[in-house]
Design a protein around this motif. Structure first.
Motif, PDB file in Angstrom:
ATOM      1  N   THR A   1       4.580  -3.267  -6.615  1.00 57.97           N
ATOM      2  CA  THR A   1       3.455  -2.416  -7.776  1.00 57.97           C
ATOM      3  C   THR A   1       2.592  -2.425  -6.068  1.00 57.97           C
ATOM      4  O   THR A   1       2.239  -2.270  -4.552  1.00 57.97           O
ATOM      5  N   VAL A   2       2.396  -0.837  -6.020  1.00 58.62           N
ATOM      6  CA  VAL A   2       2.092   0.327  -4.575  1.00 58.62           C
ATOM      7  C   VAL A   2       0.798   1.010  -5.097  1.00 58.62           C
ATOM      8  O   VAL A   2       0.593   1.542  -5.693  1.00 58.62           O
ATOM      9  N   SER A   3      -0.555  -0.241  -4.276  1.00 57.93           N
ATOM     10  CA  SER A   3      -1.396   0.305  -4.672  1.00 57.93           C
ATOM     11  C   SER A   3      -2.131   0.216  -3.403  1.00 57.93           C
ATOM     12  O   SER A   3      -2.493  -0.992  -2.693  1.00 57.93           O
TER      13      SER A   3
ATOM     14  N   TYR B   1      20.830  -4.676  -1.573  1.00 54.33           N
ATOM     15  CA  TYR B   1      19.826  -4.590  -1.344  1.00 54.33           C
ATOM     16  C   TYR B   1      19.716  -3.405  -1.190  1.00 54.33           C
ATOM     17  O   TYR B   1      20.092  -2.044  -2.371  1.00 54.33           O
ATOM     18  N   LEU B   2      17.847  -2.987  -1.892  1.00 55.44           N
ATOM     19  CA  LEU B   2      17.688  -2.328  -1.612  1.00 55.44           C
ATOM     20  C   LEU B   2      16.512  -2.039  -0.772  1.00 55.44           C
ATOM     21  O   LEU B   2      15.254  -2.361  -1.033  1.00 55.44           O
ATOM     22  N   GLN B   3      15.929  -0.979   0.038  1.00 57.25           N
ATOM     23  CA  GLN B   3      15.529  -1.105   1.519  1.00 57.25           C
ATOM     24  C   GLN B   3      14.378   0.437   0.806  1.00 57.25           C
ATOM     25  O   GLN B   3      14.889   1.393   0.579  1.00 57.25           O
ATOM     26  N   MET B   4      13.206   0.341   0.339  1.00 56.81           N
ATOM     27  CA  MET B   4      12.072   1.559  -0.448  1.00 56.81           C
ATOM     28  C   MET B   4      11.378   1.605   1.370  1.00 56.81           C
ATOM     29  O   MET B   4      10.291   0.793   1.361  1.00 56.81           O
TER      30      MET B   4
ATOM     31  N   GLN C   1       1.113  -1.464   0.182  1.00 54.12           N
ATOM     32  CA  GLN C   1      -0.044   0.243  -0.177  1.00 54.12           C
ATOM     33  C   GLN C   1       0.479   1.127  -0.042  1.00 54.12           C
ATOM     34  O   GLN C   1       1.938   1.398   0.709  1.00 54.12           O
ATOM     35  N   PRO C   2       0.182   2.427  -0.531  1.00 50.73           N
ATOM     36  CA  PRO C   2       0.933   3.726  -0.818  1.00 50.73           C
ATOM     37  C   PRO C   2       1.619   3.808   1.225  1.00 50.73           C
ATOM     38  O   PRO C   2       1.071   3.806   1.710  1.00 50.73           O
ATOM     39  N   GLY C   3       2.631   4.381   1.240  1.00 50.64           N
ATOM     40  CA  GLY C   3       3.547   4.870   2.392  1.00 50.64           C
ATOM     41  C   GLY C   3       3.958   3.511   3.251  1.00 50.64           C
ATOM     42  O   GLY C   3       4.742   3.451   3.698  1.00 50.64           O
ATOM     43  N   GLY C   4       3.820   2.377   2.512  1.00 50.47           N
ATOM     44  CA  GLY C   4       4.551   1.012   2.300  1.00 50.47           C
ATOM     45  C   GLY C   4       6.014   0.872   2.805  1.00 50.47           C
ATOM     46  O   GLY C   4       6.544   1.513   2.142  1.00 50.47           O
TER      47      GLY C   4
ATOM     48  N   LEU D   1       7.127   4.220   0.336  1.00 52.03           N
ATOM     49  CA  LEU D   1       6.523   4.034  -1.644  1.00 52.03           C
ATOM     50  C   LEU D   1       5.450   4.569  -2.108  1.00 52.03           C
ATOM     51  O   LEU D   1       4.056   4.733  -1.752  1.00 52.03           O
ATOM     52  N   LYS D   2       5.664   5.159  -3.099  1.00 44.24           N
ATOM     53  CA  LYS D   2       3.973   5.711  -3.728  1.00 44.24           C
ATOM     54  C   LYS D   2       3.831   4.827  -4.933  1.00 44.24           C
ATOM     55  O   LYS D   2       4.676   4.254  -5.448  1.00 44.24           O
ATOM     56  N   PRO D   3       2.995   5.115  -5.213  1.00 43.44           N
ATOM     57  CA  PRO D   3       2.278   4.531  -6.836  1.00 43.44           C
ATOM     58  C   PRO D   3       2.821   4.930  -7.873  1.00 43.44           C
ATOM     59  O   PRO D   3       3.373   3.459  -8.564  1.00 43.44           O
ATOM     60  N   ASP D   4       3.723   5.986  -8.065  1.00 43.01           N
ATOM     61  CA  ASP D   4       4.760   6.015  -8.992  1.00 43.01           C
ATOM     62  C   ASP D   4       5.689   5.354  -8.908  1.00 43.01           C
ATOM     63  O   ASP D   4       6.863   5.160 -10.359  1.00 43.01           O
TER      64      ASP D   4
END
Length: 124
Positions: free
Chosen positions: A121-123, A81-84, A13-16, A87-90
């Motif tokens: 996928t950010v949704s 590694y990539l810590q994200m 989800q967005p912000g996750g 997160l945004k829908p973009d």
């Protein structure tokens, strides 16, 4: 033969947050830079983050992810590694690992390698 295998993608989800991993395996002498790229539908592949070899490692980020994503590497495990976070829908895209790897006797051969990609996928 060298392989890069990514893991950690998924739906969030967005912000996750998500953490991607990419492990290099095979007849590796050494690894220079490692990085993450992404490609969204209908867009060109773009650099997300890059990290050089050596202790500490210099990093470089796309402006769109600065302050939200962190790249790191474990040289003993040939893994990046990539810590994200935030997160945004973009940020929705297929994320690809890239590494410049030296093989052969004394690392005489060097070339860039790509992983197979992992979907993020950010949704809501």
């Amino acid at each position: 033969q060298v392989q890069l295998v990514e893991s950690g993608g998924g739906l969030v989800q967005p912000g996750g947050s998500l953490r991607l991993s990419c492990a290099a395996s095979g007849s590796i002498f050494s690894i220079s830079s490692m990085g993450w790229y992404r490609q969204a539908p209908g867009k060109q592949r773009e650099l997300v983050a890059q990290i050089t070899s050596g202790s500490g490692g210099n990093t470089n980020y796309a402006d769109s992810v600065k302050g939200r994503f962190t790249i790191s590497r474990d040289n003993a495990k040939n893994t990046v590694y990539l810590q994200m976070n935030s997160l945004k829908p973009d940020d929705t895209a297929v994320y690809y690992c890239n590494a410049y790897i030296f093989t052969g006797v004394m690392g005489r051969f060097g070339q860039g390698y790509w992983g197979q990609g992992t979907q993020v996928t950010v949704s809501s």
